[in-house]
Motif scaffolding. Structure first.
Motif, PDB file in Angstrom:
ATOM      1  N   UNK A 226       0.826  -1.206   0.000  1.00 60.01           N
ATOM      2  CA  UNK A 226       0.000   0.000   0.000  1.00 60.01           C
ATOM      3  C   UNK A 226       0.864   1.262   0.000  1.00 60.01           C
ATOM      4  N   UNK A 255      -2.888  -5.489  -7.611  1.00 60.66           N
ATOM      5  CA  UNK A 255      -3.001  -4.056  -7.329  1.00 60.66           C
ATOM      6  C   UNK A 255      -4.320  -3.494  -7.854  1.00 60.66           C
ATOM      7  N   UNK A 256      -4.846  -4.134  -8.922  1.00 61.20           N
ATOM      8  CA  UNK A 256      -6.157  -3.682  -9.411  1.00 61.20           C
ATOM      9  C   UNK A 256      -7.238  -4.000  -8.393  1.00 61.20           C
ATOM     10  N   UNK A 257      -7.095  -5.161  -7.751  1.00 56.84           N
ATOM     11  CA  UNK A 257      -8.061  -5.541  -6.721  1.00 56.84           C
ATOM     12  C   UNK A 257      -7.932  -4.651  -5.493  1.00 56.84           C
ATOM     13  N   UNK A 258      -6.682  -4.279  -5.182  1.00 53.75           N
ATOM     14  CA  UNK A 258      -6.453  -3.471  -3.993  1.00 53.75           C
ATOM     15  C   UNK A 258      -5.753  -2.178  -4.369  1.00 53.75           C
ATOM     16  N   UNK A 259      -6.471  -1.236  -4.932  1.00 57.95           N
ATOM     17  CA  UNK A 259      -5.796  -0.015  -5.364  1.00 57.95           C
ATOM     18  C   UNK A 259      -5.283   0.772  -4.155  1.00 57.95           C
ATOM     19  N   UNK A 260      -4.275   1.563  -4.391  1.00 61.50           N
ATOM     20  CA  UNK A 260      -3.696   2.385  -3.337  1.00 61.50           C
ATOM     21  C   UNK A 260      -4.568   3.619  -3.112  1.00 61.50           C
ATOM     22  N   UNK A 261      -5.300   3.613  -1.989  1.00 59.48           N
ATOM     23  CA  UNK A 261      -6.242   4.698  -1.726  1.00 59.48           C
ATOM     24  C   UNK A 261      -5.544   6.015  -1.414  1.00 59.48           C
TER      25      UNK A 261
END
Lengths: 366, 366
Positions: A226, A255-261
């Motif tokens: 992250x 990273x598409x599933x868990x984008x960096x907010x």
């Protein structure tokens, strides 16, 4: 620097005067000569500003020292250097052991120097006291970089808590910038809390990984993913190239599933690279440069630096306040009994805490 | 409880004595009658121990009050209840807005009550002051649960910082457990820091989500995924069943890529469920029960509770120490100028912090 050192040495020699007879304890006289000659704060600052790597190195040793007189002079030097600091690009580099951090930094650093940059390599590894300098300790691992006149390599300070090590590295960054290094690489190990510390002192955070046996992500804490502004799959050379590309794609999907907010305008790129054959090394620098100029363009660069300064001030104050509290003799006397009562369900945590705080305030008034 | 209230009211009525002539200010006499009758600490504790939900409710109101006299009594009640607390299973439930948290809790709660449990539903939502009670505020959303004699539903305390709200919920848990509730559900919204607070007070943390348009994970912070002991894809009913199953599989894959490093013996399960037709609701309870008994078997259950108590003590002390520091008049006087000098690169963050700490220590000695 050689000149300054020679001046000091000849000055000391002149002071010897006419040769004296041998003393009972010959070390009594020789000892002062063995110590490195002390510089004044002005000499330190002038040397740093004149790009003198030996003076810079001595000043960092002062920062890392635990002697109170060294501490005071180190603070003077830092505050004198601060107005000349802040102009570099600070890049954090992390990765699991075996990801090839040192080789990558050497290759990347040599590329930067060839493009006209002056680079400093620092490290944060609070575990290095135990592991005896696992990162950057062995300078031979960076032998082509360490001989470059435009490079400065400094291993992690090996003593103290993470907070202490991080502080020393932050202060070293200031001195390196004042010494004209325009790119600072801060290396850290890919495990534990030191990534958060490094992330809080750099402009760009790079995560280095390698292709593994399908479970290559197991070793990477999600929190580190992250924080990353880019991920590089290293050792993408020879027979390994295909597996590295596979890992790259897996990571990009993840990273598409868990984008960096935390990043609104930047999609964390995943690249392969090889420090062995140098492939993609210029592209990585190009990617970092484009990130930096975009962030400078929209003001986020300065905002991140301001946020980091304020975070640093805040966490330093917190650390000092805790140390004062937990080292207070009256608090120490009551802490354990109250803790035990809390764990035996006789007292709420809030009541126990309240009693300790009351005791602390009372003891400060005496 | 109705009896106690009647007793109080008749007692007050008796005290009116012979009817008096009307006063100049009629409110002067009537006002005390409008206030809820005060109970003694013993009456509170006895009522709570006797499973009296109205007394429990009043005691929680006391916890949530900002009046100093209420604070003192609330602490007495909590410390008297602590020896009878700790025996419930505490379940945290979070999820993005729209995941159907209230409907799920209602269905899940009714299932538990049908199995002979007594359940209390609490909430942590520090934003509820602004959003006017977005969670649990509207009790009609749980109308079949709220009428159950073995259920107790309490909306989030609506005033104060996250630390304050979390504290009040922690203290409410103690009272609910002393009142014989064997399962505590703590609801929180799926955004921001409140999940960390709830995670630090429960034995099991459940993340609720729903099927979306491919980007259903966008709304879930990775940190929350890491805290979850299980993930439930809700609203898996009717035409939605297939999409829910797809999302379930995506999540299961993602969790394989990013395993939860904090759990060594438990692989976060991902389930679908429907609060509408009740499908998988018993299975979810079965899964939680098996987690709890496994953790109790290997000692992790007790260890987690001990860690939570110690964390709570530590963070409460931290909070109090900061408040004392930042509300100190001498510190307040210097903070802004020093902060500005730091941001203008005239002073290092450590020097600024050191000066503030020195000033603070001096001011406490006067």
């Amino acid at each position: 620097m050689d000149n300054i050192q020679n001046d000091y040495q000849s000055a000391l020699h002149v002071n010897d005067g006419i040769p004296q007879p041998a003393q009972v304890n010959p070390y009594l006289k020789k000892k002062p000569l063995k110590r490195a000659p002390q510089l004044t704060t002005l000499e330190y600052v002038d040397g740093i500003r004149a790009h003198d790597r030996t003076v810079l190195s001595k000043a960092i040793t002062l920062i890392e020292s635990s002697l109170p007189e060294h501490y005071a002079q180190a603070q003077e030097i830092i505050n004198a250097c601060i107005p000349f600091s802040g102009k570099s690009v600070r890049i954090g580099i992390t990765g699991v052991p075996g990801a090839g951090k040192s080789t990558f930094i050497e290759c990347f650093g040599n590329h930067l120097i060839a493009s006209g940059h002056r680079i400093a390599v620092l490290a944060v590894d609070p575990s290095s006291e135990i592991s005896k300098g696992s990162i950057l300790g062995d300078k031979t691992r960076m032998e082509t970089l360490s001989v470059q006149p435009h490079a400065f390599i400094r291993p992690s300070p090996s003593a103290g808590s993470l907070g202490g090590v991080a502080r020393k590295t932050r202060e070293s960054i200031i001195l390196c910038e004042a010494a004209g290094f325009d790119t600072i690489l801060v290396e850290t190990v890919g495990v534990g809390q030191s990534e958060t510390a490094v992330h809080s002192m750099v402009d760009f955070f790079l995560l280095l990984t390698i292709a593994g046996a399908g479970d290559e992500l197991q070793g990477i804490k999600r929190g580190i993913m992250e924080m990353a502004n880019a991920i590089v799959v290293n050792k993408a050379d020879g027979e390994n190239r295909h597996r590295a590309e596979l890992t790259r794609r897996q990571l990009a999907n993840a990273l598409q599933l868990f984008p960096n907010h935390n990043q609104t305008e930047w999609k964390t790129p995943v690249l392969t690279a090889s420090a062995l054959d140098g492939s993609n090394i210029p592209e990585i620098w190009g990617m970092i440069s484009s990130y930096i100029s975009r962030m400078k363009g929209n003001g986020s660069f300065g905002q991140r630096r301001i946020r980091q300064s304020e975070e640093c001030l805040k966490s330093y104050i917190e650390e000092r306040l805790f140390n004062l509290f937990y080292s207070n003799p009256d608090v120490r006397e009551d802490l354990e009994p109250l803790r035990r009562q809390m764990l035996e369900q006789k007292l709420s945590a809030y009541t126990a805490g309240g009693l300790l705080i009351d005791k602390y305030i009372q003891s400060l008034k005496h």
